[in-house]
Write a protein that holds these residues in place. Structure first.
Motif, mmCIF file in Angstrom:
data_model
loop_
_atom_site.group_PDB
_atom_site.id
_atom_site.type_symbol
_atom_site.label_atom_id
_atom_site.label_comp_id
_atom_site.label_asym_id
_atom_site.label_seq_id
_atom_site.Cartn_x
_atom_site.Cartn_y
_atom_site.Cartn_z
ATOM 1 N N UNK A 118 -40.925 -26.826 22.100
ATOM 2 C CA UNK A 118 -39.944 -26.129 21.267
ATOM 3 C C UNK A 118 -39.893 -26.732 19.873
ATOM 4 N N UNK A 119 -39.927 -28.071 19.803
ATOM 5 C CA UNK A 119 -39.879 -28.745 18.505
ATOM 6 C C UNK A 119 -41.134 -28.483 17.685
ATOM 7 N N UNK A 120 -42.253 -28.225 18.364
ATOM 8 C CA UNK A 120 -43.520 -28.014 17.652
ATOM 9 C C UNK A 120 -43.507 -26.746 16.816
ATOM 10 N N UNK A 121 -42.612 -25.811 17.136
ATOM 11 C CA UNK A 121 -42.569 -24.572 16.377
ATOM 12 C C UNK A 121 -42.111 -24.797 14.935
ATOM 13 N N UNK B 26 -43.332 -24.246 9.242
ATOM 14 C CA UNK B 26 -43.485 -24.763 7.880
ATOM 15 C C UNK B 26 -44.864 -24.419 7.321
ATOM 16 N N UNK B 27 -45.889 -24.648 8.162
ATOM 17 C CA UNK B 27 -47.245 -24.309 7.734
ATOM 18 C C UNK B 27 -47.375 -22.813 7.480
ATOM 19 N N UNK B 28 -46.794 -22.025 8.380
ATOM 20 C CA UNK B 28 -46.852 -20.576 8.228
ATOM 21 C C UNK B 28 -46.153 -20.132 6.948
ATOM 22 N N UNK B 29 -45.003 -20.754 6.653
ATOM 23 C CA UNK B 29 -44.253 -20.386 5.451
ATOM 24 C C UNK B 29 -45.061 -20.672 4.191
ATOM 25 N N UNK B 30 -45.681 -21.840 4.147
ATOM 26 C CA UNK B 30 -46.487 -22.209 2.976
ATOM 27 C C UNK B 30 -47.660 -21.255 2.804
ATOM 28 N N UNK B 31 -48.353 -20.969 3.908
ATOM 29 C CA UNK B 31 -49.522 -20.096 3.833
ATOM 30 C C UNK B 31 -49.122 -18.660 3.498
ATOM 31 N N UNK C 135 -58.631 -15.681 8.555
ATOM 32 C CA UNK C 135 -57.689 -15.568 9.668
ATOM 33 C C UNK C 135 -58.417 -15.515 11.006
ATOM 34 N N UNK C 136 -59.514 -14.782 11.068
ATOM 35 C CA UNK C 136 -60.275 -14.671 12.321
ATOM 36 C C UNK C 136 -60.938 -15.992 12.690
ATOM 37 N N UNK C 137 -61.415 -16.721 11.692
ATOM 38 C CA UNK C 137 -61.986 -18.045 11.962
ATOM 39 C C UNK C 137 -60.898 -18.986 12.466
ATOM 40 N N UNK C 138 -59.711 -18.928 11.841
ATOM 41 C CA UNK C 138 -58.602 -19.753 12.300
ATOM 42 C C UNK C 138 -58.204 -19.434 13.721
ATOM 43 N N UNK C 139 -58.216 -18.141 14.069
ATOM 44 C CA UNK C 139 -57.909 -17.747 15.447
ATOM 45 C C UNK C 139 -58.905 -18.343 16.427
ATOM 46 N N UNK C 140 -60.171 -18.324 16.063
ATOM 47 C CA UNK C 140 -61.213 -18.890 16.924
ATOM 48 C C UNK C 140 -61.000 -20.389 17.132
ATOM 49 N N UNK C 141 -60.684 -21.095 16.056
ATOM 50 C CA UNK C 141 -60.464 -22.542 16.154
ATOM 51 C C UNK C 141 -59.272 -22.853 17.057
ATOM 52 N N UNK C 142 -58.167 -22.120 16.898
ATOM 53 C CA UNK C 142 -56.982 -22.375 17.713
ATOM 54 C C UNK C 142 -57.251 -22.093 19.188
ATOM 55 N N UNK C 143 -58.057 -21.078 19.479
ATOM 56 C CA UNK C 143 -58.410 -20.778 20.871
ATOM 57 C C UNK C 143 -59.283 -21.879 21.476
ATOM 58 N N UNK D 128 -50.055 -30.493 17.294
ATOM 59 C CA UNK D 128 -49.553 -30.139 15.974
ATOM 60 C C UNK D 128 -50.644 -29.494 15.127
ATOM 61 N N UNK D 129 -51.851 -30.066 15.159
ATOM 62 C CA UNK D 129 -52.974 -29.509 14.396
ATOM 63 C C UNK D 129 -53.291 -28.097 14.870
ATOM 64 N N UNK D 130 -53.307 -27.916 16.179
ATOM 65 C CA UNK D 130 -53.567 -26.583 16.739
ATOM 66 C C UNK D 130 -52.497 -25.599 16.279
ATOM 67 N N UNK D 131 -51.237 -26.062 16.279
ATOM 68 C CA UNK D 131 -50.153 -25.196 15.845
ATOM 69 C C UNK D 131 -50.259 -24.822 14.381
ATOM 70 N N UNK D 132 -50.666 -25.768 13.547
ATOM 71 C CA UNK D 132 -50.810 -25.488 12.114
ATOM 72 C C UNK D 132 -51.912 -24.453 11.885
#
Length: 359
Positions: free
Chosen positions: A281-284, A289-294, A314-322, A335-339
Motif C-alpha cells: 500500500x505504501x509503495x503506491x 510521485x513518479x507518475x505525477x512527474x512523468x 510506454x510499451x517498452x516500460x510495460x515490457x520492463x515492468x512485466x 520500488x524500481x518496478x513501481x516507478x
C-alpha cells in the motif's frame, strides 16, 4: 434557422477572477481523484479480503474483475453520448450518485455473483464514467494548451488519488473492516463530488460567450466562434479508416490491460517477495510521485514529441515492468518496478487523454 444559440448565463463563469477553464481543471482533477474507489490501485487493497471473507479463489476474483471491467466498457459509448447531449454538469451529478451507491453496495456483497455485479458498477462509474466526464470537461475548455492542462490535472490525481487512496483504504480497513470501509468511501465520494461537480462543471466555453484557452471574446453582440473553427474535427467513420486510430487504440488497450493486472495483484506480488500488505500500500505513493512527474513532463512535451515515440517508450516500460514483477527481491526492486510502471501508465494516460481530441 441559422440563428446563433442563446448565450447561457452563469454567475460563477461571469465573475470568475481567472479564465473559468482553470476552475474546470481543478474541479475535474477532484473528479479524477474521487474515482479512486473504483480504480485498480484501490480495489487491489481489498483483494485479499474478498478472497478470505467470501471464500473465493484468487483466480475467480481476478476473472470476475476482468469480466466486470469488460462488461462495464460496453456502457461507455452510451455514457459518452449522454455527456455530449446533457453536458458534463448534469452527467457528473448522475455518475457521482451512482458511484457512491455502488461503493455502498460493495460493502454488502455476499458471494461471487454479487461481487461480479459490484465490479461492473464501480468500474463503469469510476474508471469509466467519472474519468470520462472529467477529462471531457477539460477538453471542452482547452484546445491549444490541452496537453499541459490535462497533465496538471493528472498530476494532482496521481498524488491525491493513486498516491493516497491505497494507504487510506488500508488504514480504514484496519479500523472499520473492509465492508464498512467501502461504505465510508461511498460517503466520501458523494460528500466531495456532488457539490464540486454540480457547482463547477460547465458546458463548453462558447455557450457562455467565451473561447477555449481564455482567448479574447468577440465584440458585444457577436457570438463566439464555435470549437469547430478552432480545431479540425473528424467524423467517427473518418477516424476509423485511419491506421493511427487502431495503433493508438491497441497500444493503449495493451498497456491498460497488463498494467491493470499488475496493480490488481500488487499485494500478492509483494507478498511473493516477502513484503507485507502495508509495504504494498505504501509503495503506491512513490509510484504516484513518479507518475505525477512523468505526466506533467508528458503534458508539456505533448506538442513537441510525436505520439508514436511516447507510445513506444510506454510499451517498452510495460515490457520492463512485466519482466521485473516476478523477480522482485526486496523493497528497492519493488520500488524500481513501481516507478517503471508509473512511467508507463503516465505516458499512456497523457497520450490517451490528448490524442483523441487532438487527432
Amino acid at each position: 434557422s441559422g440563428r446563433p444559440a442563446a448565450r447561457r448565463k452563469s454567475w460563477l463563469v461571469d465573475h470568475s477572477p481567472v479564465f473559468y477553464g482553470w476552475i474546470v481543471m481543478v474541479a475535474a482533477a477532484i473528479g479524477l481523484i474521487v474515482s479512486s474507489p473504483g480504480q485498480t490501485y484501490t480495489v487491489s487493497i481489498f483483494l485479499e479480503h474478498f478472497i478470505e471473507d467470501l471464500g473465493l479463489s484468487r483466480s475467480l476474483v481476478s476473472t470476475l474483475y476482468t469480466v466486470g471491467t469488460l462488461t462495464a466498457s460496453f456502457a461507455l459509448p452510451t455514457i459518452g453520448r449522454q455527456i455530449d447531449r446533457r453536458g458534463p454538469r448534469v452527467m457528473v451529478g448522475i455518475i457521482t450518485a451512482g458511484l457512491a451507491l455502488a461503493c455502498v453496495y460493495m460493502g454488502f456483497v455476499r458471494g461471487a455473483v454479487m461481487l461480479g455485479i459490484g465490479f461492473v458498477l464501480i468500474r463503469m462509474l469510476a474508471q469509466g464514467g467519472m474519468s470520462m466526464v472529467s477529462n471531457t470537461a477539460i477538453n471542452l475548455w482547452w484546445v491549444r494548451r490541452r496537453g499541459a492542462v490535462l497533465a496538471i490535472a493528472g498530476m494532482m490525481a496521481s498524488l491525491l488519488g493513486s498516491g493516497s487512496f491505497p494507504s487510506l483504504a488500508h488504514a480504514l480497513i484496519g479500523q472499520l473492516g473492509w465492508r464498512a470501509s467501502y461504505v465510508a468511501l461511498g460517503v466520501l465520494v458523494a460528500a466531495v463530488m456532488l457539490p464540486v461537480g454540480l457547482l463547477f462543471y460547465r458546458r463548453q466555453p462558447e455557450a457562455y460567450g467565451l473561447l477555449p484557452d481564455g482567448a479574447k471574446a468577440p465584440p458585444a453582440g457577436r457570438s463566439a466562434a464555435p470549437l469547430a473553427d478552432v480545431e479540425e474535427n473528424w467524423t467517427r467513420a473518418e477516424a476509423l479508416r485511419t491506421s493511427a486510430f487502431w495503433i493508438v487504440s491497441l497500444s493503449g488497450a495493451s498497456i491498460s490491460m497488463l498494467g491493470t493486472g499488475l496493480h490488481f495483484h500488487m499485494v500478492s506480488i509483494f507478498a511473493d517477495a516477502g513484503l507485507s500488505a502495508s509495504a504494498a500500500a505504501a509503495a503506491f505513493m512513490p509510484v504516484a510521485l513518479a507518475s505525477a512527474v512523468f505526466r506533467l513532463a508528458g503534458g508539456v512535451l505533448v506538442d513537441r514529441v510525436p505520439v508514436r515515440y511516447r507510445l513506444a517508450v510506454a510499451l517498452v516500460g510495460q515490457t520492463i515492468s512485466l519482466l521485473m514483477a516476478p523477480r522482485l527481491q526486496d523493497s528497492t526492486t519493488g520500488l524500481v518496478c513501481g516507478i517503471v510502471l508509473g512511467l508507463t501508465g503516465s505516458l499512456q494516460l497523457t497520450v490517451g487523454n490528448v490524442v483523441w481530441a487532438k487527432y
